[in-house]
Design an enzyme around this catalytic site. Structure first.
Site, PDB file in Angstrom:
ATOM      1  N   GLY A 158       2.761   2.295  10.723  1.00 35.34           N
ATOM      2  CA  GLY A 158       3.752   3.363  10.562  1.00 35.34           C
ATOM      3  C   GLY A 158       4.485   3.723  11.837  1.00 35.34           C
ATOM      4  O   GLY A 158       5.153   4.755  11.887  1.00 35.34           O
ATOM      5  N   ASN A 188       0.863  -1.180   0.000  1.00 37.67           N
ATOM      6  CA  ASN A 188       0.000   0.000   0.000  1.00 37.67           C
ATOM      7  C   ASN A 188       0.902   1.234   0.000  1.00 37.67           C
ATOM      8  O   ASN A 188       1.505   1.559   1.018  1.00 37.67           O
ATOM      9  CB  ASN A 188      -0.884  -0.040   1.263  1.00 37.67           C
ATOM     10  CG  ASN A 188      -1.703   1.222   1.453  1.00 37.67           C
ATOM     11  OD1 ASN A 188      -1.806   2.051   0.548  1.00 37.67           O
ATOM     12  ND2 ASN A 188      -2.295   1.359   2.632  1.00 37.67           N
ATOM     13  N   TRP A 189       0.988   1.874  -1.133  1.00 36.28           N
ATOM     14  CA  TRP A 189       1.879   3.035  -1.245  1.00 36.28           C
ATOM     15  C   TRP A 189       1.290   4.295  -0.608  1.00 36.28           C
ATOM     16  O   TRP A 189       1.973   5.296  -0.484  1.00 36.28           O
ATOM     17  CB  TRP A 189       2.222   3.295  -2.729  1.00 36.28           C
ATOM     18  CG  TRP A 189       3.303   2.390  -3.252  1.00 36.28           C
ATOM     19  CD1 TRP A 189       3.752   1.222  -2.690  1.00 36.28           C
ATOM     20  CD2 TRP A 189       4.098   2.587  -4.436  1.00 36.28           C
ATOM     21  NE1 TRP A 189       4.768   0.684  -3.446  1.00 36.28           N
ATOM     22  CE2 TRP A 189       4.996   1.498  -4.535  1.00 36.28           C
ATOM     23  CE3 TRP A 189       4.123   3.565  -5.434  1.00 36.28           C
ATOM     24  CZ2 TRP A 189       5.918   1.372  -5.578  1.00 36.28           C
ATOM     25  CZ3 TRP A 189       5.042   3.439  -6.474  1.00 36.28           C
ATOM     26  CH2 TRP A 189       5.930   2.353  -6.547  1.00 36.28           C
ATOM     27  N   LYS A 190       0.007   4.257  -0.259  1.00 40.10           N
ATOM     28  CA  LYS A 190      -0.650   5.438   0.338  1.00 40.10           C
ATOM     29  C   LYS A 190      -0.415   6.666  -0.558  1.00 40.10           C
ATOM     30  O   LYS A 190      -0.398   6.523  -1.778  1.00 40.10           O
ATOM     31  CB  LYS A 190      -0.163   5.644   1.776  1.00 40.10           C
ATOM     32  CG  LYS A 190      -0.248   4.353   2.604  1.00 40.10           C
ATOM     33  CD  LYS A 190       0.015   4.551   4.063  1.00 40.10           C
ATOM     34  CE  LYS A 190      -0.120   3.218   4.776  1.00 40.10           C
ATOM     35  NZ  LYS A 190       0.018   3.324   6.233  1.00 40.10           N
ATOM     36  N   HIS A 202      -9.435   1.187   4.949  1.00 45.17           N
ATOM     37  CA  HIS A 202      -8.166   1.381   5.657  1.00 45.17           C
ATOM     38  C   HIS A 202      -8.394   2.354   6.814  1.00 45.17           C
ATOM     39  O   HIS A 202      -9.194   3.287   6.704  1.00 45.17           O
ATOM     40  CB  HIS A 202      -7.106   1.929   4.694  1.00 45.17           C
ATOM     41  CG  HIS A 202      -5.737   1.915   5.303  1.00 45.17           C
ATOM     42  ND1 HIS A 202      -5.321   2.875   6.190  1.00 45.17           N
ATOM     43  CD2 HIS A 202      -4.705   1.052   5.163  1.00 45.17           C
ATOM     44  CE1 HIS A 202      -4.082   2.597   6.569  1.00 45.17           C
ATOM     45  NE2 HIS A 202      -3.679   1.497   5.962  1.00 45.17           N
ATOM     46  N   GLU A 238      -5.281  -4.739  10.724  1.00 42.93           N
ATOM     47  CA  GLU A 238      -4.259  -3.719  10.900  1.00 42.93           C
ATOM     48  C   GLU A 238      -4.531  -2.920  12.172  1.00 42.93           C
ATOM     49  O   GLU A 238      -5.352  -1.978  12.156  1.00 42.93           O
ATOM     50  CB  GLU A 238      -4.248  -2.760   9.708  1.00 42.93           C
ATOM     51  CG  GLU A 238      -3.921  -3.430   8.392  1.00 42.93           C
ATOM     52  CD  GLU A 238      -3.325  -2.435   7.398  1.00 42.93           C
ATOM     53  OE1 GLU A 238      -2.233  -2.693   6.909  1.00 42.93           O
ATOM     54  OE2 GLU A 238      -3.952  -1.392   7.168  1.00 42.93           O
ATOM     55  N   SER A 255       3.535  -2.086  10.315  1.00 41.54           N
ATOM     56  CA  SER A 255       4.980  -2.157  10.583  1.00 41.54           C
ATOM     57  C   SER A 255       5.602  -3.514  10.239  1.00 41.54           C
ATOM     58  O   SER A 255       6.519  -3.967  10.915  1.00 41.54           O
ATOM     59  CB  SER A 255       5.278  -1.771  12.036  1.00 41.54           C
ATOM     60  OG  SER A 255       4.916  -0.411  12.263  1.00 41.54           O
ATOM     61  N   GLU A 261      -6.764   4.744   7.868  1.00 42.01           N
ATOM     62  CA  GLU A 261      -6.533   6.160   7.543  1.00 42.01           C
ATOM     63  C   GLU A 261      -7.747   6.768   6.851  1.00 42.01           C
ATOM     64  O   GLU A 261      -8.038   7.952   7.010  1.00 42.01           O
ATOM     65  CB  GLU A 261      -5.250   6.291   6.703  1.00 42.01           C
ATOM     66  CG  GLU A 261      -4.022   6.050   7.574  1.00 42.01           C
ATOM     67  CD  GLU A 261      -2.820   5.486   6.844  1.00 42.01           C
ATOM     68  OE1 GLU A 261      -2.784   5.531   5.596  1.00 42.01           O
ATOM     69  OE2 GLU A 261      -1.910   4.989   7.540  1.00 42.01           O
TER      70      GLU A 261
HETATM   71  P1  PGA Z   1       3.032   0.308   7.523  1.00 39.17           P
HETATM   72  O1  PGA Z   1       1.547   0.523   6.953  1.00 39.17           O
HETATM   73  O2  PGA Z   1       3.544  -0.988   6.957  1.00 39.17           O
HETATM   74  O3  PGA Z   1       3.806   1.492   7.012  1.00 39.17           O
HETATM   75  O4  PGA Z   1       2.923   0.268   9.006  1.00 39.17           O
HETATM   76  C1  PGA Z   1       0.659  -0.564   6.828  1.00 39.17           C
HETATM   77  C2  PGA Z   1      -0.662  -0.097   6.268  1.00 39.17           C
HETATM   78  O5  PGA Z   1      -1.180   0.932   6.707  1.00 39.17           O
HETATM   79  O6  PGA Z   1      -1.226  -0.747   5.363  1.00 39.17           O
END
Ligand code: PGA
Length: 252
Positions: free
Chosen positions: A170, A9-11, A93, A164, A209, A95
């Site tokens: 992150g 997931n490049w966000k 997600h 998640e 992470s 976010e």
């Molecule tokens: P991360 O993000 O690996 O940077 O913790 C995971 C995600 O949000 O899909």
């Protein structure tokens, strides 16, 4: 048996120059023993799909609108993602749940739209740190799962579920292996209770992470069928190491 999935997931990261990472990833894994997915920002989606065309790397979106088309400025439909070359879409997600106030009902509608467009929906659930501290983790993720998935059309070919924990995304913090196992076992049981034997084919990803250094121990947990990877999916070198760990993991 579930085929494992390494999903990146490049966000909101990546410009034209980043497409080389996808090309390098495809070249490094010409015949992978697991499924590989990259979800770039929408601006790169069709170019990435072209760049990895004919390889074993699939591409996906990071969100879609529940409607097929219409007056929704700035939004993208599932059909548009498919038309741009996507095979998957990440939905719900944390976010998006936090930044855009997405409810389980909205995510369910988006999931229905994704399935109607022939996309595999990667539906995310996860507790906040306060919810974990309050002992609510299984109740929270169970409610998110129940509310975010539709009654019909949910199979191992159409839906992937990603656990998640919000506090692990992150941050470099990861739950204990026992905590991951507890949630994944509970998600598997909930899917079986709702969808029957077909649920055995639904893949459960852990996300938060995941790095080259911790991937192998996470992938050794039963009911962990792969990972949804943020930061470590941005470079082919790091994501390749995670893919290699997944290829070496015990069969589901
Ligand atoms: P991360 O993000 O690996 O940077 O913790 C995971 C995600 O949000 O899909």
């Amino acid at each position: 048996m579930r085929r494992k999935l390494a999903a990146g997931n490049w966000k909101m990261n990546g410009l034209s120059g980043s497409l080389g990472e996808a090309v390098a990833l495809a070249a490094t894994h010409p015949a992978p023993g697991v499924d590989i997915l990259l979800c770039p920002p929408t601006t790169l989606l069709d170019r990435m799909a072209d760049a990895v065309h004919g390889s074993k790397v699939a591409v996906g979106g990071q969100d879609c609108h529940p409607a097929v088309s219409g007056a929704h400025t700035g939004d993208i439909s599932a059909e548009m993602l498919a038309d741009a070359g996507a095979g998957y879409v990440i939905l719900g997600h944390s976010e998006r749940r936090a930044d855009h106030g997405e409810s389980d009902a909205l995510i369910r509608a988006k999931t229905e739209a994704a399935l109607a467009a022939g996309l595999v929906a990667v539906v995310c659930v996860g507790e906040t740190e306060a919810q974990r501290d309050a002992g609510e983790t299984l109740a929270v993720v169970g409610a998110q799962l129940a509310g975010s998935l539709p009654d019909d059309g949910v199979t191992g070919d159409s839906v992937v579920v990603a656990y998640e924990p919000v506090w692990a995304i992150g941050t470099g913090r990861v739950p204990t292996l026992e905590q991951i196992a507890e949630v994944h076992d509970s998600l598997r049981a909930a899917l079986s209770a709702r969808y029957g034997a077909a649920a055995n084919a639904i893949r459960l990803l852990y996300g938060g992470s995941v790095k080259p250094g911790n991937a192998a121990e996470i992938f050794a947990i039963s009911n962990v069928d792969g990972a949804l990877v943020g930061g470590a999916s941005l470079t082919a070198a790091d994501f390749s190491a995670i893919i290699a760990a997944l290829e070496a993991a015990p069969a589901a």
